[in-house]
Design a protein around this motif. Structure first.
Motif, PDB file in Angstrom:
ATOM      1  N   GLN A  79       8.646   4.016   8.249  1.00 48.47           N
ATOM      2  CA  GLN A  79       8.141   3.717   6.913  1.00 48.47           C
ATOM      3  C   GLN A  79       6.805   2.984   7.002  1.00 48.47           C
ATOM      4  N   LYS A  80       6.711   2.052   7.924  1.00 49.85           N
ATOM      5  CA  LYS A  80       5.472   1.309   8.107  1.00 49.85           C
ATOM      6  C   LYS A  80       4.332   2.252   8.472  1.00 49.85           C
ATOM      7  N   GLN A  81       4.617   3.218   9.352  1.00 53.21           N
ATOM      8  CA  GLN A  81       3.599   4.183   9.748  1.00 53.21           C
ATOM      9  C   GLN A  81       3.185   5.060   8.563  1.00 53.21           C
ATOM     10  N   LEU A  82       4.151   5.490   7.766  1.00 46.56           N
ATOM     11  CA  LEU A  82       3.829   6.271   6.572  1.00 46.56           C
ATOM     12  C   LEU A  82       2.910   5.478   5.652  1.00 46.56           C
ATOM     13  N   ARG A  83       3.252   4.220   5.431  1.00 44.77           N
ATOM     14  CA  ARG A  83       2.443   3.373   4.547  1.00 44.77           C
ATOM     15  C   ARG A  83       1.023   3.223   5.070  1.00 44.77           C
ATOM     16  N   LEU A  84       0.903   2.974   6.360  1.00 40.53           N
ATOM     17  CA  LEU A  84      -0.422   2.742   6.928  1.00 40.53           C
ATOM     18  C   LEU A  84      -1.284   4.008   6.919  1.00 40.53           C
ATOM     19  N   GLU A 126      -1.016   6.450   4.734  1.00 36.87           N
ATOM     20  CA  GLU A 126      -1.397   6.677   3.332  1.00 36.87           C
ATOM     21  C   GLU A 126      -2.498   5.710   2.920  1.00 36.87           C
ATOM     22  N   ALA A 127      -2.388   4.450   3.323  1.00 38.44           N
ATOM     23  CA  ALA A 127      -3.436   3.477   3.000  1.00 38.44           C
ATOM     24  C   ALA A 127      -4.762   3.892   3.620  1.00 38.44           C
ATOM     25  N   ARG A 128      -4.705   4.367   4.841  1.00 35.38           N
ATOM     26  CA  ARG A 128      -5.924   4.825   5.509  1.00 35.38           C
ATOM     27  C   ARG A 128      -6.547   5.987   4.739  1.00 35.38           C
ATOM     28  N   ARG A 129      -5.712   6.900   4.278  1.00 35.34           N
ATOM     29  CA  ARG A 129      -6.215   8.036   3.490  1.00 35.34           C
ATOM     30  C   ARG A 129      -6.873   7.550   2.202  1.00 35.34           C
ATOM     31  N   LEU A 170      -8.161   4.601   1.563  1.00 34.59           N
ATOM     32  CA  LEU A 170      -9.393   3.872   1.868  1.00 34.59           C
ATOM     33  C   LEU A 170     -10.517   4.821   2.271  1.00 34.59           C
ATOM     34  N   ALA A 171     -10.196   5.791   3.101  1.00 37.19           N
ATOM     35  CA  ALA A 171     -11.221   6.727   3.569  1.00 37.19           C
ATOM     36  C   ALA A 171     -11.757   7.595   2.435  1.00 37.19           C
ATOM     37  N   SER A 172     -10.924   7.894   1.454  1.00 35.05           N
ATOM     38  CA  SER A 172     -11.367   8.725   0.335  1.00 35.05           C
ATOM     39  C   SER A 172     -12.181   7.927  -0.679  1.00 35.05           C
ATOM     40  N   GLY A 173     -12.189   6.610  -0.532  1.00 35.87           N
ATOM     41  CA  GLY A 173     -12.936   5.773  -1.463  1.00 35.87           C
ATOM     42  C   GLY A 173     -12.199   5.513  -2.760  1.00 35.87           C
ATOM     43  N   GLU A 174     -10.913   5.880  -2.824  1.00 34.34           N
ATOM     44  CA  GLU A 174     -10.140   5.701  -4.052  1.00 34.34           C
ATOM     45  C   GLU A 174      -9.859   4.243  -4.381  1.00 34.34           C
ATOM     46  N   THR A 175      -9.886   3.375  -3.363  1.00 36.40           N
ATOM     47  CA  THR A 175      -9.459   1.999  -3.584  1.00 36.40           C
ATOM     48  C   THR A 175     -10.033   1.064  -2.531  1.00 36.40           C
ATOM     49  N   ASN A 176      -9.896  -0.238  -2.777  1.00 39.34           N
ATOM     50  CA  ASN A 176     -10.292  -1.230  -1.784  1.00 39.34           C
ATOM     51  C   ASN A 176      -9.068  -1.621  -0.952  1.00 39.34           C
ATOM     52  N   VAL A 177      -9.256  -2.479   0.040  1.00 41.98           N
ATOM     53  CA  VAL A 177      -8.185  -2.830   0.975  1.00 41.98           C
ATOM     54  C   VAL A 177      -7.005  -3.482   0.260  1.00 41.98           C
ATOM     55  N   GLU A 178      -7.275  -4.441  -0.595  1.00 41.89           N
ATOM     56  CA  GLU A 178      -6.191  -5.152  -1.270  1.00 41.89           C
ATOM     57  C   GLU A 178      -5.373  -4.215  -2.167  1.00 41.89           C
ATOM     58  N   THR A 179      -6.043  -3.402  -2.935  1.00 42.31           N
ATOM     59  CA  THR A 179      -5.354  -2.466  -3.821  1.00 42.31           C
ATOM     60  C   THR A 179      -4.554  -1.443  -3.024  1.00 42.31           C
ATOM     61  N   ALA A 180      -5.128  -0.950  -1.936  1.00 42.15           N
ATOM     62  CA  ALA A 180      -4.409   0.007  -1.081  1.00 42.15           C
ATOM     63  C   ALA A 180      -3.143  -0.628  -0.524  1.00 42.15           C
ATOM     64  N   ALA A 181      -3.240  -1.871  -0.100  1.00 38.22           N
ATOM     65  CA  ALA A 181      -2.071  -2.574   0.442  1.00 38.22           C
ATOM     66  C   ALA A 181      -0.939  -2.609  -0.576  1.00 38.22           C
ATOM     67  N   PHE A 182      -1.260  -2.959  -1.807  1.00 43.71           N
ATOM     68  CA  PHE A 182      -0.226  -3.018  -2.848  1.00 43.71           C
ATOM     69  C   PHE A 182       0.294  -1.632  -3.211  1.00 43.71           C
ATOM     70  N   ARG A 183      -0.594  -0.656  -3.267  1.00 37.12           N
ATOM     71  CA  ARG A 183      -0.171   0.710  -3.655  1.00 37.12           C
ATOM     72  C   ARG A 183       0.789   1.338  -2.662  1.00 37.12           C
ATOM     73  N   VAL A 184       0.671   0.994  -1.394  1.00 40.08           N
ATOM     74  CA  VAL A 184       1.565   1.585  -0.393  1.00 40.08           C
ATOM     75  C   VAL A 184       2.800   0.725  -0.121  1.00 40.08           C
ATOM     76  N   TYR A 222      -2.244  -3.044  10.054  1.00 38.58           N
ATOM     77  CA  TYR A 222      -3.269  -2.005  10.156  1.00 38.58           C
ATOM     78  C   TYR A 222      -4.008  -2.136  11.483  1.00 38.58           C
ATOM     79  N   ILE A 223      -4.375  -3.349  11.835  1.00 41.41           N
ATOM     80  CA  ILE A 223      -5.078  -3.587  13.102  1.00 41.41           C
ATOM     81  C   ILE A 223      -4.192  -3.187  14.276  1.00 41.41           C
ATOM     82  N   ARG A 224      -2.896  -3.532  14.212  1.00 37.88           N
ATOM     83  CA  ARG A 224      -1.975  -3.137  15.278  1.00 37.88           C
ATOM     84  C   ARG A 224      -1.893  -1.618  15.419  1.00 37.88           C
ATOM     85  N   MET A 225      -1.898  -0.936  14.307  1.00 39.65           N
ATOM     86  CA  MET A 225      -1.735   0.522  14.320  1.00 39.65           C
ATOM     87  C   MET A 225      -3.019   1.241  14.742  1.00 39.65           C
TER      88      MET A 225
END
Length: 135
Positions: A77-82, A84-87, A89-103, A115-118
């Protein structure tokens, strides 16, 4: 190689790929639980729920899930979340904080640590390098 397998199994045809590779009813039930986890990655999903979907006891489910995916349900689940967050962020849809909450993360700092660990770098640096590669 692990990332390719991950994308194949979690993609829209993941069930069919797994059926071709594995084929047993027990594996199909675990894959159904994997799909449920994929669909609800941002929610708190209990192993008991996933075990019920797979029609296994929680301990048997945990053991067989790990044998199939090489990780625990929580790690998966953690990998799925990370990813998706990367996707996001890379698409420019959101910032880091918002991505964290969305996933599904409750804390942006916890999200950044994981994220750094992954990915080996901070979300901002990773996204900057991904965008640079795309340009």
């Amino acid at each position: 190689m692990r990332e390719i397998c991950y994308w194949l199994l979690t993609g829209p045809h993941g069930g069919e790929v797994a059926k071709m590779a594995l084929g047993t009813d027990r594996i199909r039930r675990i894959i159904n639980a994997v799909h449920a986890l994929r669909d609800r990655y941002a929610e708190h999903v209990r192993v008991d729920e996933l075990a019920s979907i797979a029609q296994l006891s929680p301990s048997a489910f945990h053991r067989q899930f790990k044998a199939l995916t090489a990780m625990t349900p929580l790690q998966y689940q953690k990998q799925l979340r990370l990813f998706e967050a990367r996707r996001l962020l890379a698409s420019g849809e959101t910032n880091v904080e918002t991505a964290a909450f969305r996933v599904g993360y409750e804390s942006p700092s916890q999200f950044s640590r994981e994220y750094i660990r992954m990915f080996g770098t901070s979300p901002r640096r990773d996204v900057a390098s991904l965008r640079q590669l795309a340009a």
